[in-house]
Design a protein around this motif. Structure first.
Motif, PDB file in Angstrom:
ATOM      1  N   GLU A  16      -7.242  -0.474   3.291  1.00  0.00           N
ATOM      2  CA  GLU A  16      -7.045  -0.613   4.733  1.00  0.00           C
ATOM      3  C   GLU A  16      -5.829  -1.469   5.087  1.00  0.00           C
ATOM      4  OE1 GLU A  16     -10.679  -2.063   6.390  1.00  0.00           O
ATOM      5  OE2 GLU A  16     -11.890  -0.436   5.547  1.00  0.00           O
ATOM      6  N   HIS A  17      -5.235  -2.130   4.111  1.00  0.00           N
ATOM      7  CA  HIS A  17      -4.121  -3.048   4.333  1.00  0.00           C
ATOM      8  C   HIS A  17      -2.777  -2.327   4.313  1.00  0.00           C
ATOM      9  CE1 HIS A  17      -4.695  -2.416   0.068  1.00  0.00           C
ATOM     10  NE2 HIS A  17      -3.447  -2.803  -0.137  1.00  0.00           N
ATOM     11  N   ASP A  18      -1.750  -3.041   4.807  1.00  0.00           N
ATOM     12  CA  ASP A  18      -0.356  -2.632   4.586  1.00  0.00           C
ATOM     13  C   ASP A  18       0.177  -3.384   3.362  1.00  0.00           C
ATOM     14  OD1 ASP A  18      -0.534  -1.122   6.916  1.00  0.00           O
ATOM     15  OD2 ASP A  18       0.516  -2.578   8.155  1.00  0.00           O
ATOM     16  N   LEU A  35     -11.691  -8.580  -0.318  1.00  0.00           N
ATOM     17  CA  LEU A  35     -11.843  -7.727  -1.498  1.00  0.00           C
ATOM     18  C   LEU A  35     -12.271  -6.319  -1.118  1.00  0.00           C
ATOM     19  CD1 LEU A  35     -13.607 -10.125  -4.052  1.00  0.00           C
ATOM     20  CD2 LEU A  35     -11.222  -9.382  -4.066  1.00  0.00           C
ATOM     21  N   ASP A  36     -13.254  -6.217  -0.234  1.00  0.00           N
ATOM     22  CA  ASP A  36     -13.792  -4.906   0.148  1.00  0.00           C
ATOM     23  C   ASP A  36     -12.746  -4.056   0.874  1.00  0.00           C
ATOM     24  OD1 ASP A  36     -16.199  -5.597  -0.956  1.00  0.00           O
ATOM     25  OD2 ASP A  36     -17.143  -6.148   0.946  1.00  0.00           O
ATOM     26  N   ALA A  37     -12.078  -4.657   1.851  1.00  0.00           N
ATOM     27  CA  ALA A  37     -11.138  -3.897   2.671  1.00  0.00           C
ATOM     28  C   ALA A  37      -9.891  -3.483   1.887  1.00  0.00           C
ATOM     29  CB  ALA A  37     -10.748  -4.711   3.900  1.00  0.00           C
ATOM     30  N   THR A  38      -9.392  -4.358   1.010  1.00  0.00           N
ATOM     31  CA  THR A  38      -8.214  -3.994   0.216  1.00  0.00           C
ATOM     32  C   THR A  38      -8.570  -2.967  -0.852  1.00  0.00           C
ATOM     33  OG1 THR A  38      -8.553  -5.936  -1.215  1.00  0.00           O
ATOM     34  CG2 THR A  38      -7.004  -6.165   0.623  1.00  0.00           C
ATOM     35  N   ASN A  90       0.862  -1.184   0.000  1.00  0.00           N
ATOM     36  CA  ASN A  90       0.000   0.000   0.000  1.00  0.00           C
ATOM     37  C   ASN A  90       0.898   1.233   0.000  1.00  0.00           C
ATOM     38  OD1 ASN A  90      -1.793   2.086   0.449  1.00  0.00           O
ATOM     39  ND2 ASN A  90      -3.068   0.892   1.836  1.00  0.00           N
ATOM     40  N   THR A  91       1.088   1.826  -1.170  1.00  0.00           N
ATOM     41  CA  THR A  91       2.043   2.930  -1.329  1.00  0.00           C
ATOM     42  C   THR A  91       1.552   4.235  -0.716  1.00  0.00           C
ATOM     43  OG1 THR A  91       1.147   3.522  -3.509  1.00  0.00           O
ATOM     44  CG2 THR A  91       2.925   1.912  -3.464  1.00  0.00           C
ATOM     45  N   LYS A  92       0.338   4.248  -0.186  1.00  0.00           N
ATOM     46  CA  LYS A  92      -0.196   5.451   0.461  1.00  0.00           C
ATOM     47  C   LYS A  92       0.002   5.424   1.976  1.00  0.00           C
ATOM     48  CE  LYS A  92      -1.699   7.251  -3.357  1.00  0.00           C
ATOM     49  NZ  LYS A  92      -0.908   8.351  -3.968  1.00  0.00           N
ATOM     50  N   HIS A 115      -7.374   3.056  -9.022  1.00  0.00           N
ATOM     51  CA  HIS A 115      -7.132   2.815  -7.600  1.00  0.00           C
ATOM     52  C   HIS A 115      -8.275   2.023  -6.981  1.00  0.00           C
ATOM     53  CE1 HIS A 115      -4.016   6.202  -6.598  1.00  0.00           C
ATOM     54  NE2 HIS A 115      -3.552   5.276  -7.416  1.00  0.00           N
ATOM     55  N   GLY A 116      -7.909   1.039  -6.134  1.00  0.00           N
ATOM     56  CA  GLY A 116      -8.925   0.309  -5.382  1.00  0.00           C
ATOM     57  C   GLY A 116      -9.442  -0.918  -6.095  1.00  0.00           C
ATOM     58  N   GLY A 117     -10.765  -1.086  -6.045  1.00  0.00           N
ATOM     59  CA  GLY A 117     -11.409  -2.289  -6.557  1.00  0.00           C
ATOM     60  C   GLY A 117     -11.241  -2.517  -8.040  1.00  0.00           C
TER      61      GLY A 117
END
Length: 307
Positions: A197-199, A190-193, A75-77, A225-227
């Protein structure tokens, strides 16, 4: 799902008149289904079950290269993974050969790019992260983490990915990175990534079209970005530009140039560490003939029959 052959099919009626598809989630149960002759063909056998099929005189095992790859995403953010030195350090600290040998039982080829040799646009000269613990420690020190750090690694409840997580946890511990493994149910994963929310996460991708556009644009374009695919939340203006140029060009040589440069930047910035290009497999009864695998994993039953 039960299908019946169409007698008016334009290529000719299929030699097999009825096909039943069953969803058997547990990998070992797919193998047992073959052994008991309850199943004629089983897709995607677990690496640990391969030898059971290979050693069974009544069964055939087929394995071929695919368009799939497996990766560890950063997670680059989120700090500390927003620092490229940390991402590069972790990449050097992971011994991918161990992952291929243990988690995949040898069913894969070490990767140097998010897209593999069977995909148009693959750059064979893109950077490979060789296993180098001292280099990893140097990079962590340069990033200000010489006293160590803690990172959460997410995976879903997939046995191969759980094995990868344990191997990575052990390897990173040796360079001062404490990895906490968290396992989520697939839907929650799937939803959380997608929300970021992950590292770190363990994931995969299939370049089903056989073209670099499908293998790179969803994973690395800022717009995705995201899903949509870019779960590392990577952003690079030049990569966005190159992916756009390649998408809209009809000149194959130019497209190769754009994709080669994009892969060089991506591998240097390492928003994801591509571990390996996976093989695909099936197990089948010996009397099943005419069954051919598709590298995208969308196998067609037309033409297959029981002798």
């Amino acid at each position: 799902i039960t299908l019946k052959a169409n007698p008016d099919y334009y290529m000719g009626e299929a030699p097999t008149k009825n096909v039943i598809f069953r969803n058997i989630v547990e990998g070992t149960n797919r193998t047992i289904g073959l052994e008991t002759e309850e199943v004629d063909v089983a897709y995607d056998l677990e690496p640990m079950d391969k030898m059971m099929v290979k050693d069974n005189d009544r069964l055939d095992f087929q394995e071929e290269p695919s368009l799939s790859m497996a990766y560890i995403g950063f997670n680059t953010k989120k700090a500390p993974l927003n620092d490229v030195k940390v991402r590069q350090a972790i990449s050097h600290a992971i011994k991918i050969d161990d992952i291929i040998e243990v988690a995949y039982q040898g069913s894969g080829q070490k990767a140097n790019s998010p897209i593999g040799p069977k995909v148009f646009g693959y750059n064979k000269d893109a950077k490979t992260y060789e296993y180098d613990q001292e280099k990893a420690k140097e990079l962590l020190k340069a990033a200000g983490h010489d006293k160590g750090l803690e990172i959460k690694l997410w995976t879903n409840d997939n046995p191969v990915r759980r094995d990868i997580a344990v191997i990575v946890q052990d390897q990173l511990k040796q360079v001062g990175v404490n990895v906490v493994i968290e396992t989520l149910e697939w839907g929650a994963y799937l939803d959380a990534t997608a929300r970021g929310e992950h590292d770190m996460l363990i994931f995969g991708w299939v370049s089903v079209t056989g073209d670099a556009d499908y293998g790179l644009d969803p994973l690395f374009n800022t717009a995705n970005h995201g899903g949509a695919g870019n779960r590392s939340f990577f952003s690079n203006e030049r990569v966005d530009e190159l992916l756009g140029l390649a998408k809209h060009s009809t000149d194959a040589a130019k497209r190769l140039e754009y994709y080669n440069e994009a892969q060089e930047i991506i591998q240097n910035q390492v928003p994801i560490l591509t571990l390996l290009y996976q093989t695909q497999n099936i197990g089948k009864q010996k009397d099943v003939k005419g069954f051919n695998m598709n590298p995208a994993g969308h196998h067609k039953v037309y033409g297959a029959y029981k002798d």
